[in-house]
Design a protein around this motif. Structure first.
Motif, mmCIF file in Angstrom:
data_model
loop_
_atom_site.group_PDB
_atom_site.id
_atom_site.type_symbol
_atom_site.label_atom_id
_atom_site.label_comp_id
_atom_site.label_asym_id
_atom_site.label_seq_id
_atom_site.Cartn_x
_atom_site.Cartn_y
_atom_site.Cartn_z
ATOM 1 N N SER A 51 0.835 -1.212 0.000
ATOM 2 C CA SER A 51 0.000 0.000 0.000
ATOM 3 C C SER A 51 0.865 1.256 0.000
ATOM 4 N N THR A 52 1.968 1.224 0.732
ATOM 5 C CA THR A 52 2.871 2.379 0.771
ATOM 6 C C THR A 52 3.438 2.670 -0.605
ATOM 7 N N ARG A 55 0.777 4.393 -2.719
ATOM 8 C CA ARG A 55 0.577 5.769 -2.281
ATOM 9 C C ARG A 55 1.772 6.656 -2.640
ATOM 10 N N LEU A 60 0.902 10.482 -2.497
ATOM 11 C CA LEU A 60 0.100 10.714 -1.298
ATOM 12 C C LEU A 60 0.909 10.629 -0.014
ATOM 13 N N LEU A 82 -5.841 6.173 -8.233
ATOM 14 C CA LEU A 82 -5.702 5.195 -7.163
ATOM 15 C C LEU A 82 -7.061 4.812 -6.604
ATOM 16 N N PRO A 84 -8.356 3.172 -3.410
ATOM 17 C CA PRO A 84 -7.839 2.778 -2.091
ATOM 18 C C PRO A 84 -8.458 1.479 -1.607
ATOM 19 N N ASP A 165 -5.593 -0.973 -4.721
ATOM 20 C CA ASP A 165 -5.108 -1.491 -3.442
ATOM 21 C C ASP A 165 -6.123 -2.499 -2.916
#
Length: 285
Positions: A51-52, A55, A60, A82, A84, A165
């Motif tokens: 996820s990092t 982002r 982000l 994206l 999420p 994600d």
């Protein structure tokens, strides 16, 4: 025509991408090149940085290193979209209003959506079979319908690179297949480049052209599903022995068989039987 002519152009490049929280690096030295029109699956244990990374690619989270388009230059707000892992579905908002949020990146300061933006949103809903849901509120949707609407919002942004994600989190098997088949169909029709963090390794192998295996913020392996999903490598990264099988032309990853319990092992210790204490004989009948 040479071999180089057959190689897909790059859609996005990341070089030495790093992210740190409170002085601790959670993403370190990430180098990736995404090919136009491919599906790259991000796999790895919880906390490995999937996820990092998504982002960081979209800007982000603060990061060092570089992210640039294949044509050069830093990605703008309309270049990457994206979806999420746990999107917020505002109460009272209709489906078409929610999908229109995907047009925000195209709007200038204090501008509202135009008729053209609304046509884009309606067209996306129609392609996803959601036109009849346009006036329904997002909180009235089932899990599968809601996931499709979230994808519709991402597609309404009309970005060439789609970042997902865990796009099928909390969905049953039927709805998982429905959502992933939809993404794959749109990828092939529109030439989208898809980067998806995926929990299930077999599902990732089924849809992704390449897999990137992350381990504690670093890239442990990058290649085709057959190259990345080796029993030794996956067992080491996930910290548990696994077996990789081929079923109907697809790779399936399952935990290694449980070790049978030893025979003759002591059974459970029986609990003491509680008895009521006898009353003393007071000689009274």
């Amino acid at each position: 025509m040479t071999t180089a002519d057959l190689t897909p152009a790059a859609a996005l490049r990341a070089h030495d991408l790093r992210v740190a929280y409170d002085g601790t690096e959670v993403l370190r030295g990430m180098d990736l090149e995404l090919r136009t029109g491919e599906w790259l699956g991000l796999i790895g244990p919880n906390g490995s940085g999937k996820s990092t990374l998504l982002r960081a690619l979209v800007g982000l989270v603060p990061s060092s290193g570089s992210v640039e388009l294949g044509t050069g230059g830093t990605p703008g707000p309309t270049d990457l979209s994206l979806m999420p892992q746990s999107p917020e579905l505002p109460p009272g908002m209709t489906v078409v209003e929610y999908v229109l949020l995907g047009r925000t990146a195209h709007l200038g300061w204090l501008r509202s959506e135009s008729e053209s933006d609304r046509r884009v949103a309606i067209d996306v809903l129609r392609r996803l079979g959601l036109a009849s849901f346009a006036g329904r509120t997002v909180r009235q949707l089932s899990g599968g319908e809601a996931q499709r609407v979230v994808i519709a919002r991402a597609l309404a942004q009309q970005s060439p690179v789609l970042l997902l994600d865990e796009p099928t989190s909390a969905l049953d098997v039927g709805h998982q297949v429905e959502v992933l088949e939809l993404v794959d169909e749109l990828r092939r029709e529109d030439g989208l480049t898809v980067v998806a963090a995926m929990h299930d390794l077999g599902t990732a192998a089924r849809y992704a052209d390449r897999l990137a295996l992350l381990d504690r913020g670093s890239l442990a392996a990058l290649g085709s599903p057959a190259e990345v999903l080796s029993e030794d490598l996956v067992s080491r990264v996930y910290g548990h022995p696994v077996r990789v099988h081929e079923l109907d032309g697809h790779l399936v990853v399952v935990p290694a068989p449980r070790v049978p319990r030893r025979t003759g092992a002591p059974g459970p210790v029986p609990l003491p039987v509680r008895t009521r204490p006898q009353r003393p004989d007071l000689g009274v009948s």
